[in-house]
Design a protein around this motif. Structure first.
Motif, mmCIF file in Angstrom:
data_model
loop_
_atom_site.group_PDB
_atom_site.id
_atom_site.type_symbol
_atom_site.label_atom_id
_atom_site.label_comp_id
_atom_site.label_asym_id
_atom_site.label_seq_id
_atom_site.Cartn_x
_atom_site.Cartn_y
_atom_site.Cartn_z
ATOM 1 N N GLY A 134 -43.240 -10.084 -14.624
ATOM 2 C CA GLY A 134 -44.650 -9.804 -14.869
ATOM 3 C C GLY A 134 -45.309 -10.645 -15.936
ATOM 4 O O GLY A 134 -46.437 -10.346 -16.338
ATOM 5 N N ILE A 135 -44.643 -11.721 -16.383
ATOM 6 C CA ILE A 135 -45.271 -12.574 -17.389
ATOM 7 C C ILE A 135 -44.747 -13.999 -17.277
ATOM 8 O O ILE A 135 -43.558 -14.221 -17.033
ATOM 9 C CB ILE A 135 -45.050 -12.033 -18.819
ATOM 10 N N GLY A 136 -45.641 -14.944 -17.405
ATOM 11 C CA GLY A 136 -45.286 -16.354 -17.443
ATOM 12 C C GLY A 136 -44.633 -16.857 -16.169
ATOM 13 O O GLY A 136 -44.667 -16.227 -15.124
ATOM 14 N N ASP A 137 -44.019 -18.038 -16.309
ATOM 15 C CA ASP A 137 -43.307 -18.674 -15.200
ATOM 16 C C ASP A 137 -41.835 -18.280 -15.197
ATOM 17 O O ASP A 137 -41.050 -18.798 -14.414
ATOM 18 C CB ASP A 137 -43.436 -20.205 -15.318
ATOM 19 N N GLY A 138 -41.480 -17.381 -16.072
ATOM 20 C CA GLY A 138 -40.128 -16.875 -16.206
ATOM 21 C C GLY A 138 -40.024 -16.225 -17.573
ATOM 22 O O GLY A 138 -40.727 -16.621 -18.506
ATOM 23 N N ALA A 139 -39.191 -15.227 -17.686
ATOM 24 C CA ALA A 139 -39.011 -14.555 -18.977
ATOM 25 C C ALA A 139 -37.672 -13.844 -18.991
ATOM 26 O O ALA A 139 -37.170 -13.433 -17.947
ATOM 27 C CB ALA A 139 -40.140 -13.558 -19.232
ATOM 28 N N TYR A 140 -37.104 -13.734 -20.185
ATOM 29 C CA TYR A 140 -35.873 -12.969 -20.344
ATOM 30 C C TYR A 140 -35.826 -12.340 -21.726
ATOM 31 O O TYR A 140 -36.519 -12.766 -22.655
ATOM 32 C CB TYR A 140 -34.629 -13.828 -20.094
ATOM 33 N N GLU A 141 -34.995 -11.301 -21.807
ATOM 34 C CA GLU A 141 -34.802 -10.572 -23.061
ATOM 35 C C GLU A 141 -33.375 -10.806 -23.518
ATOM 36 O O GLU A 141 -32.435 -10.723 -22.746
ATOM 37 C CB GLU A 141 -35.061 -9.080 -22.820
ATOM 38 N N ASN A 142 -33.233 -11.169 -24.774
ATOM 39 C CA ASN A 142 -31.931 -11.459 -25.367
ATOM 40 C C ASN A 142 -31.802 -10.652 -26.648
ATOM 41 O O ASN A 142 -32.390 -11.017 -27.663
ATOM 42 C CB ASN A 142 -31.815 -12.966 -25.642
ATOM 43 N N HIS A 143 -31.109 -9.529 -26.596
ATOM 44 C CA HIS A 143 -30.891 -8.675 -27.773
ATOM 45 C C HIS A 143 -32.199 -8.306 -28.469
ATOM 46 O O HIS A 143 -32.324 -8.405 -29.684
ATOM 47 C CB HIS A 143 -29.928 -9.330 -28.755
ATOM 48 N N GLY A 144 -33.193 -7.912 -27.675
ATOM 49 C CA GLY A 144 -34.460 -7.468 -28.236
ATOM 50 C C GLY A 144 -35.462 -8.569 -28.512
ATOM 51 O O GLY A 144 -36.542 -8.307 -29.027
ATOM 52 N N ILE A 145 -35.140 -9.796 -28.156
ATOM 53 C CA ILE A 145 -36.051 -10.931 -28.349
ATOM 54 C C ILE A 145 -36.559 -11.352 -26.981
ATOM 55 O O ILE A 145 -35.769 -11.568 -26.057
ATOM 56 C CB ILE A 145 -35.328 -12.104 -29.039
ATOM 57 N N LEU A 146 -37.876 -11.479 -26.842
ATOM 58 C CA LEU A 146 -38.482 -11.890 -25.576
ATOM 59 C C LEU A 146 -38.767 -13.382 -25.611
ATOM 60 O O LEU A 146 -39.377 -13.889 -26.551
ATOM 61 C CB LEU A 146 -39.786 -11.131 -25.331
ATOM 62 N N THR A 147 -38.323 -14.082 -24.560
ATOM 63 C CA THR A 147 -38.599 -15.505 -24.415
ATOM 64 C C THR A 147 -39.297 -15.698 -23.077
ATOM 65 O O THR A 147 -38.814 -15.235 -22.042
ATOM 66 C CB THR A 147 -37.306 -16.334 -24.485
ATOM 67 N N VAL A 148 -40.447 -16.365 -23.118
ATOM 68 C CA VAL A 148 -41.301 -16.548 -21.941
ATOM 69 C C VAL A 148 -41.570 -18.033 -21.749
ATOM 70 O O VAL A 148 -41.839 -18.745 -22.720
ATOM 71 C CB VAL A 148 -42.650 -15.803 -22.125
ATOM 72 N N LEU A 149 -41.523 -18.498 -20.508
ATOM 73 C CA LEU A 149 -41.917 -19.867 -20.194
ATOM 74 C C LEU A 149 -43.303 -19.842 -19.585
ATOM 75 O O LEU A 149 -43.570 -19.098 -18.637
ATOM 76 C CB LEU A 149 -40.929 -20.515 -19.218
ATOM 77 N N HIS A 150 -44.185 -20.666 -20.135
ATOM 78 C CA HIS A 150 -45.543 -20.823 -19.611
ATOM 79 C C HIS A 150 -45.803 -22.315 -19.497
ATOM 80 O O HIS A 150 -45.966 -22.996 -20.509
ATOM 81 C CB HIS A 150 -46.558 -20.164 -20.547
ATOM 82 N N GLY A 151 -45.783 -22.821 -18.249
ATOM 83 C CA GLY A 151 -45.897 -24.274 -18.071
ATOM 84 C C GLY A 151 -44.681 -24.930 -18.689
ATOM 85 O O GLY A 151 -43.555 -24.651 -18.312
ATOM 86 N N THR A 152 -44.923 -25.787 -19.667
ATOM 87 C CA THR A 152 -43.819 -26.437 -20.377
ATOM 88 C C THR A 152 -43.693 -25.906 -21.808
ATOM 89 O O THR A 152 -43.082 -26.534 -22.653
ATOM 90 C CB THR A 152 -44.018 -27.960 -20.421
ATOM 91 N N THR A 153 -44.263 -24.745 -22.043
ATOM 92 C CA THR A 153 -44.190 -24.135 -23.369
ATOM 93 C C THR A 153 -43.311 -22.897 -23.324
ATOM 94 O O THR A 153 -43.525 -22.007 -22.513
ATOM 95 C CB THR A 153 -45.594 -23.748 -23.881
ATOM 96 N N GLU A 154 -42.333 -22.872 -24.223
ATOM 97 C CA GLU A 154 -41.509 -21.693 -24.388
ATOM 98 C C GLU A 154 -42.086 -20.888 -25.549
ATOM 99 O O GLU A 154 -42.322 -21.418 -26.631
ATOM 100 C CB GLU A 154 -40.075 -22.100 -24.699
ATOM 101 N N ILE A 155 -42.322 -19.614 -25.289
ATOM 102 C CA ILE A 155 -42.879 -18.698 -26.291
ATOM 103 C C ILE A 155 -41.803 -17.659 -26.581
ATOM 104 O O ILE A 155 -41.348 -16.973 -25.667
ATOM 105 C CB ILE A 155 -44.137 -17.994 -25.761
ATOM 106 N N THR A 156 -41.403 -17.553 -27.836
ATOM 107 C CA THR A 156 -40.421 -16.551 -28.231
ATOM 108 C C THR A 156 -41.106 -15.559 -29.150
ATOM 109 O O THR A 156 -41.770 -15.952 -30.115
ATOM 110 C CB THR A 156 -39.220 -17.200 -28.943
ATOM 111 N N VAL A 157 -40.966 -14.278 -28.831
ATOM 112 C CA VAL A 157 -41.606 -13.221 -29.614
ATOM 113 C C VAL A 157 -40.532 -12.260 -30.095
ATOM 114 O O VAL A 157 -39.743 -11.743 -29.300
ATOM 115 C CB VAL A 157 -42.652 -12.447 -28.782
ATOM 116 N N ILE A 158 -40.528 -12.038 -31.397
ATOM 117 C CA ILE A 158 -39.629 -11.056 -31.991
ATOM 118 C C ILE A 158 -40.509 -9.975 -32.601
ATOM 119 O O ILE A 158 -41.398 -10.269 -33.396
ATOM 120 C CB ILE A 158 -38.744 -11.692 -33.084
ATOM 121 N N PHE A 159 -40.268 -8.736 -32.200
ATOM 122 C CA PHE A 159 -41.033 -7.606 -32.708
ATOM 123 C C PHE A 159 -40.076 -6.689 -33.436
ATOM 124 O O PHE A 159 -39.132 -6.167 -32.846
ATOM 125 C CB PHE A 159 -41.730 -6.878 -31.555
#
Length: 191
Positions: A134-159
């Motif tokens: 439901g987000i970006g061109d791909g996304a995964y969760e790694n131990h509570g960290i969300l990483t999203v691909l949007h085009g050629t940009t990787e966005i990592t969000v830690i909450f």
């Protein structure tokens, strides 16, 4: 004396030619096996012009100052926390910027990282982690960290809020990052 035919100059040329062919074939075999990375053919190597890649609206370098993407109040509204500070860490660079928003007690509430990433590299790195839809061109969760691909940009969000809604909060933050990268506006004033 060698049983190889011809004068020494010709022998050296033949041996050099055989070595070049052997190295070329061996290099192609190693490249095909993934042991040596393939280089993209240059226009001069193929004799044909190469098609230009269309840049992604969020492609870096040239990433924005991540700390200026959001005001403290905007991050506070997304995380339901009182944010008092926003600053990059000492490893933040122009090509891989980051920002951490923290609360009055100095605890990091949210951190956002940006980096360039190809789809193939992203897919390779996401293997074994929980896919997020439901987000970006791909996304995964790694131990509570969300990483999203949007085009050629990787966005990592830690909450840092944790809890069952952690990924939902991170997805909402990542979507806001995507929106701001795709529709840049003047930097918000600090609050």
């Amino acid at each position: 004396m060698s049983t190889f035919f011809g004068p020494p100059a010709i022998r050296r040329a033949v041996v050099a030619g055989i070595a070049a062919v052997a190295l070329g074939a061996g290099g192609a075999a190693l490249t095909g096996c993934g042991l040596i990375p393939k280089a993209a053919p240059s226009p001069s190597a193929t004799g044909l012009p190469q098609a230009a890649e269309s840049p992604s609206p969020s492609a870096g370098p040239g990433f924005p100052d991540v700390c200026k993407l959001f005001t403290n109040d905007e991050i506070g509204a997304l995380t339901k926390a009182t944010i008092t500070d926003a600053k990059p860490d000492d490893k933040s660079t122009k090509d891989q910027p980051d920002c951490a928003w923290s609360s009055a007690d100095g605890g990091a509430v949210t951190t956002i990282y940006l980096a360039n990433k190809t789809k193939a590299k992203f897919d390779d790195e996401s293997g074994g982690y929980q896919a997020v839809t439901g987000i970006g061109d791909g996304a995964y969760e790694n131990h509570g960290i969300l990483t999203v691909l949007h085009g050629t940009t990787e966005i990592t969000v830690i909450f840092g809020g944790g809890g069952d809604d952690s990924i939902a909060v991170q997805k909402s933050i990542a979507q806001k990052v995507i929106d701001k990268l795709d529709n840049p506006s003047p930097s918000p004033s600090a609050s």
